[in-house]
Design a protein around this motif. Structure first.
Motif: not given
Length: 124
Positions: A24-27, A83-87, A101-104, A106-113
């Protein structure tokens, strides 16, 4: 004597709509500035610089204040206009890798199914 016949079931195909989050990367991307920050900063800096000294010192203070204020105002405008987005990177069960890619947040973390539901990643 009856021989038990093994029921042959086709192997389940790995899913291309489910997998695990691998990143999960903030761009952040800067929007172009309008110049108002620089102009406003220059005016305020010039007014403050004008309060320093007298004669040539006052002129130098005004010029230096305007330059510093213009730089500071432009910097502030750049920081406010980002502008901040989430990849989100996902390794799907079928081995493919996909990026969403999400504008808000995403509510997920590394490792989650996760799995796709109407084009959106959902945990579980």
């Amino acid at each position: 004597m009856q021989q038990a016949q093994a029921e042959e079931r086709p192997a389940a195909r790995p899913s291309h709509t489910a997998g695990h989050v691998t990143g999960v990367q903030v761009v952040e991307a800067e929007k172009p500035t309008s110049g108002l920050g620089a102009v406003g900063g220059a005016v305020v800096g010039g007014l403050l610089g004008n309060q320093i000294g007298s004669g040539n010192g006052r002129i130098l203070g005004t010029v230096a204040g305007a330059a510093a204020g213009g730089f500071g105002g432009n910097y502030a405008e750049k920081k406010l206009n980002t502008n901040k987005s989430y990849r989100v990177s996902v390794k799907m069960d079928d081995g493919t890798r996909r990026t969403f890619t999400y504008q808000n947040p995403p509510g997920v973390e590394v490792g989650q199914r996760v799995h796709l539901e109407r084009g959106v990643l959902v945990t579980g």
